[in-house]
Motif scaffolding. Structure first.
Motif, PDB file in Angstrom:
ATOM      1  N   ILE A   7     -37.738  -4.710  23.306  1.00  0.00           N
ATOM      2  CA  ILE A   7     -38.108  -3.323  23.621  1.00  0.00           C
ATOM      3  C   ILE A   7     -38.928  -3.274  24.902  1.00  0.00           C
ATOM      4  O   ILE A   7     -38.688  -2.445  25.780  1.00  0.00           O
ATOM      5  CB  ILE A   7     -38.862  -2.677  22.442  1.00  0.00           C
ATOM      6  N   GLU A   8     -39.900  -4.175  25.027  1.00  0.00           N
ATOM      7  CA  GLU A   8     -40.718  -4.223  26.242  1.00  0.00           C
ATOM      8  C   GLU A   8     -39.863  -4.534  27.466  1.00  0.00           C
ATOM      9  O   GLU A   8     -40.058  -3.962  28.531  1.00  0.00           O
ATOM     10  CB  GLU A   8     -41.851  -5.238  26.103  1.00  0.00           C
ATOM     11  N   GLY A   9     -38.910  -5.457  27.299  1.00  0.00           N
ATOM     12  CA  GLY A   9     -38.011  -5.803  28.395  1.00  0.00           C
ATOM     13  C   GLY A   9     -37.184  -4.606  28.839  1.00  0.00           C
ATOM     14  O   GLY A   9     -36.995  -4.378  30.039  1.00  0.00           O
ATOM     15  N   LYS A  10     -36.712  -3.825  27.868  1.00  0.00           N
ATOM     16  CA  LYS A  10     -35.934  -2.628  28.204  1.00  0.00           C
ATOM     17  C   LYS A  10     -36.804  -1.603  28.923  1.00  0.00           C
ATOM     18  O   LYS A  10     -36.359  -0.961  29.870  1.00  0.00           O
ATOM     19  CB  LYS A  10     -35.318  -2.012  26.950  1.00  0.00           C
ATOM     20  N   LYS A  11     -38.041  -1.462  28.473  1.00  0.00           N
ATOM     21  CA  LYS A  11     -38.958  -0.516  29.132  1.00  0.00           C
ATOM     22  C   LYS A  11     -39.205  -0.934  30.575  1.00  0.00           C
ATOM     23  O   LYS A  11     -39.192  -0.105  31.481  1.00  0.00           O
ATOM     24  CB  LYS A  11     -40.288  -0.431  28.376  1.00  0.00           C
ATOM     25  N   GLU A  12     -39.436  -2.239  30.769  1.00  0.00           N
ATOM     26  CA  GLU A  12     -39.660  -2.745  32.120  1.00  0.00           C
ATOM     27  C   GLU A  12     -38.432  -2.503  32.997  1.00  0.00           C
ATOM     28  O   GLU A  12     -38.562  -2.107  34.157  1.00  0.00           O
ATOM     29  CB  GLU A  12     -39.965  -4.249  32.091  1.00  0.00           C
ATOM     30  N   TRP A  13     -37.252  -2.767  32.440  1.00  0.00           N
ATOM     31  CA  TRP A  13     -36.026  -2.585  33.218  1.00  0.00           C
ATOM     32  C   TRP A  13     -35.818  -1.119  33.573  1.00  0.00           C
ATOM     33  O   TRP A  13     -35.439  -0.800  34.706  1.00  0.00           O
ATOM     34  CB  TRP A  13     -34.820  -3.153  32.481  1.00  0.00           C
ATOM     35  N   ARG A  14     -36.068  -0.225  32.640  1.00  0.00           N
ATOM     36  CA  ARG A  14     -35.916   1.212  32.926  1.00  0.00           C
ATOM     37  C   ARG A  14     -36.887   1.663  34.018  1.00  0.00           C
ATOM     38  O   ARG A  14     -36.521   2.442  34.890  1.00  0.00           O
ATOM     39  CB  ARG A  14     -36.117   2.033  31.656  1.00  0.00           C
ATOM     40  N   ALA A  15     -38.104   1.163  33.972  1.00  0.00           N
ATOM     41  CA  ALA A  15     -39.086   1.494  35.013  1.00  0.00           C
ATOM     42  C   ALA A  15     -38.636   0.929  36.360  1.00  0.00           C
ATOM     43  O   ALA A  15     -38.767   1.584  37.397  1.00  0.00           O
ATOM     44  CB  ALA A  15     -40.464   0.948  34.635  1.00  0.00           C
ATOM     45  N   HIS A  16     -38.070  -0.255  36.319  1.00  0.00           N
ATOM     46  CA  HIS A  16     -37.543  -0.893  37.525  1.00  0.00           C
ATOM     47  C   HIS A  16     -36.412  -0.055  38.125  1.00  0.00           C
ATOM     48  O   HIS A  16     -36.405   0.225  39.326  1.00  0.00           O
ATOM     49  CB  HIS A  16     -37.041  -2.293  37.151  1.00  0.00           C
ATOM     50  N   VAL A  17     -35.473   0.369  37.289  1.00  0.00           N
ATOM     51  CA  VAL A  17     -34.348   1.191  37.736  1.00  0.00           C
ATOM     52  C   VAL A  17     -34.852   2.523  38.294  1.00  0.00           C
ATOM     53  O   VAL A  17     -34.339   3.015  39.306  1.00  0.00           O
ATOM     54  CB  VAL A  17     -33.331   1.403  36.589  1.00  0.00           C
ATOM     55  N   ALA A  18     -35.874   3.088  37.685  1.00  0.00           N
ATOM     56  CA  ALA A  18     -36.443   4.348  38.180  1.00  0.00           C
ATOM     57  C   ALA A  18     -37.025   4.164  39.583  1.00  0.00           C
ATOM     58  O   ALA A  18     -36.894   5.049  40.437  1.00  0.00           O
ATOM     59  CB  ALA A  18     -37.517   4.864  37.220  1.00  0.00           C
ATOM     60  N   ARG A  19     -37.635   3.020  39.826  1.00  0.00           N
ATOM     61  CA  ARG A  19     -38.168   2.741  41.169  1.00  0.00           C
ATOM     62  C   ARG A  19     -37.036   2.653  42.190  1.00  0.00           C
ATOM     63  O   ARG A  19     -37.158   3.142  43.312  1.00  0.00           O
ATOM     64  CB  ARG A  19     -38.964   1.440  41.168  1.00  0.00           C
ATOM     65  N   VAL A  20     -35.945   2.013  41.794  1.00  0.00           N
ATOM     66  CA  VAL A  20     -34.792   1.903  42.695  1.00  0.00           C
ATOM     67  C   VAL A  20     -34.270   3.295  43.030  1.00  0.00           C
ATOM     68  O   VAL A  20     -33.987   3.603  44.186  1.00  0.00           O
ATOM     69  CB  VAL A  20     -33.670   1.039  42.078  1.00  0.00           C
ATOM     70  N   LYS A  21     -34.164   4.142  42.017  1.00  0.00           N
ATOM     71  CA  LYS A  21     -33.655   5.504  42.233  1.00  0.00           C
ATOM     72  C   LYS A  21     -34.586   6.336  43.106  1.00  0.00           C
ATOM     73  O   LYS A  21     -34.159   7.312  43.703  1.00  0.00           O
ATOM     74  CB  LYS A  21     -33.416   6.197  40.897  1.00  0.00           C
ATOM     75  N   GLY A  22     -35.839   5.942  43.199  1.00  0.00           N
ATOM     76  CA  GLY A  22     -36.800   6.647  44.040  1.00  0.00           C
ATOM     77  C   GLY A  22     -36.723   6.259  45.515  1.00  0.00           C
ATOM     78  O   GLY A  22     -37.347   6.891  46.353  1.00  0.00           O
ATOM     79  N   LEU A  23     -35.945   5.220  45.808  1.00  0.00           N
ATOM     80  CA  LEU A  23     -35.793   4.779  47.195  1.00  0.00           C
ATOM     81  C   LEU A  23     -34.810   5.682  47.943  1.00  0.00           C
ATOM     82  O   LEU A  23     -33.935   6.295  47.319  1.00  0.00           O
ATOM     83  CB  LEU A  23     -35.243   3.342  47.230  1.00  0.00           C
ATOM     84  N   PRO A  24     -34.911   5.741  49.279  1.00  0.00           N
ATOM     85  CA  PRO A  24     -33.900   6.468  50.059  1.00  0.00           C
ATOM     86  C   PRO A  24     -32.507   5.870  49.808  1.00  0.00           C
ATOM     87  O   PRO A  24     -32.381   4.694  49.436  1.00  0.00           O
ATOM     88  CB  PRO A  24     -34.330   6.243  51.509  1.00  0.00           C
ATOM     89  N   GLN A  25     -31.483   6.650  50.015  1.00  0.00           N
ATOM     90  CA  GLN A  25     -30.106   6.258  49.694  1.00  0.00           C
ATOM     91  C   GLN A  25     -29.693   4.935  50.344  1.00  0.00           C
ATOM     92  O   GLN A  25     -29.099   4.091  49.687  1.00  0.00           O
ATOM     93  CB  GLN A  25     -29.135   7.378  50.105  1.00  0.00           C
ATOM     94  N   ASP A  26     -30.003   4.752  51.632  1.00  0.00           N
ATOM     95  CA  ASP A  26     -29.594   3.505  52.290  1.00  0.00           C
ATOM     96  C   ASP A  26     -30.277   2.291  51.660  1.00  0.00           C
ATOM     97  O   ASP A  26     -29.670   1.229  51.498  1.00  0.00           O
ATOM     98  CB  ASP A  26     -29.821   3.561  53.805  1.00  0.00           C
ATOM     99  N   TYR A  27     -31.512   2.436  51.254  1.00  0.00           N
ATOM    100  CA  TYR A  27     -32.228   1.355  50.578  1.00  0.00           C
ATOM    101  C   TYR A  27     -31.603   1.073  49.207  1.00  0.00           C
ATOM    102  O   TYR A  27     -31.481  -0.084  48.816  1.00  0.00           O
ATOM    103  CB  TYR A  27     -33.705   1.709  50.392  1.00  0.00           C
ATOM    104  N   GLN A  28     -31.212   2.114  48.497  1.00  0.00           N
ATOM    105  CA  GLN A  28     -30.577   1.928  47.187  1.00  0.00           C
ATOM    106  C   GLN A  28     -29.280   1.136  47.319  1.00  0.00           C
ATOM    107  O   GLN A  28     -29.018   0.226  46.524  1.00  0.00           O
ATOM    108  CB  GLN A  28     -30.275   3.280  46.537  1.00  0.00           C
ATOM    109  N   ILE A  29     -28.490   1.485  48.323  1.00  0.00           N
ATOM    110  CA  ILE A  29     -27.209   0.801  48.522  1.00  0.00           C
ATOM    111  C   ILE A  29     -27.439  -0.680  48.808  1.00  0.00           C
ATOM    112  O   ILE A  29     -26.813  -1.548  48.187  1.00  0.00           O
ATOM    113  CB  ILE A  29     -26.416   1.472  49.671  1.00  0.00           C
ATOM    114  N   VAL A  30     -28.345  -0.981  49.710  1.00  0.00           N
ATOM    115  CA  VAL A  30     -28.621  -2.384  50.056  1.00  0.00           C
ATOM    116  C   VAL A  30     -29.238  -3.109  48.866  1.00  0.00           C
ATOM    117  O   VAL A  30     -28.885  -4.257  48.571  1.00  0.00           O
ATOM    118  CB  VAL A  30     -29.504  -2.484  51.318  1.00  0.00           C
ATOM    119  N   TYR A  31     -30.141  -2.450  48.139  1.00  0.00           N
ATOM    120  CA  TYR A  31     -30.744  -3.084  46.961  1.00  0.00           C
ATOM    121  C   TYR A  31     -29.662  -3.472  45.950  1.00  0.00           C
ATOM    122  O   TYR A  31     -29.669  -4.588  45.415  1.00  0.00           O
ATOM    123  CB  TYR A  31     -31.764  -2.155  46.285  1.00  0.00           C
ATOM    124  N   LYS A  32     -28.734  -2.562  45.687  1.00  0.00           N
ATOM    125  CA  LYS A  32     -27.671  -2.854  44.708  1.00  0.00           C
ATOM    126  C   LYS A  32     -26.800  -4.012  45.165  1.00  0.00           C
ATOM    127  O   LYS A  32     -26.361  -4.833  44.352  1.00  0.00           O
ATOM    128  CB  LYS A  32     -26.847  -1.599  44.440  1.00  0.00           C
TER     129      LYS A  32
END
Length: 119
Positions: A7-32
């Motif tokens: 459960i903690e791992g899933k929470k961490e991953w969701r928070a991580h994904v939320a940070r990625v989604k907060g990046l500008p589009q070009d950063y998101q593409i390169v991050y992925k």
């Protein structure tokens, strides 16, 4: 692994994904693309939490805050950027290579031992 850890791992991953989604589009593409690259190359530490990937997000958030384009942060060769990040890290490819070498050495030793016995 306990249910609490999952459960903690899933929470961490969701928070991580939320940070990625907060990046500008070009950063998101390169991050992925970096994430895909790491999943293929397989640095062992990648599976130990989100440390390496979180560090990249930290770097990207800082670059975006400074108004830099993502390639100004990574350089134009993103794969080289990735390789540099994991140059001192063990990869699953390294582990497999070691395994293959050990198996070849065992097989070679058996063949050598058999040929020495028949002499």
């Amino acid at each position: 692994m306990s249910i609490r850890e999952i459960i903690e791992g899933k929470k961490e991953w969701r928070a991580h994904v939320a940070r990625v989604k907060g990046l500008p589009q070009d950063y998101q593409i390169v991050y992925k693309e970096i994430q895909k690259y790491f999943f293929k190359v397989g640095p062992v530490e990648l599976t130990e939490g989100t440390g390496l990937l979180s560090g990249i997000i930290d770097l990207f958030e800082e670059g975006a805050a400074l108004g830099k384009g993502v390639l100004e942060v990574t350089g134009s060769d993103v794969a080289a950027f990735c390789d540099d990040l994991i140059k001192d890290s063990e990869t699953y490819a390294d582990i497999y290579k070691e395994y293959v070498e050990q198996e070849v050495n065992k097989a070679t030793k058996k063949i050598t031992d058999k040929s020495n016995k028949t002499k």
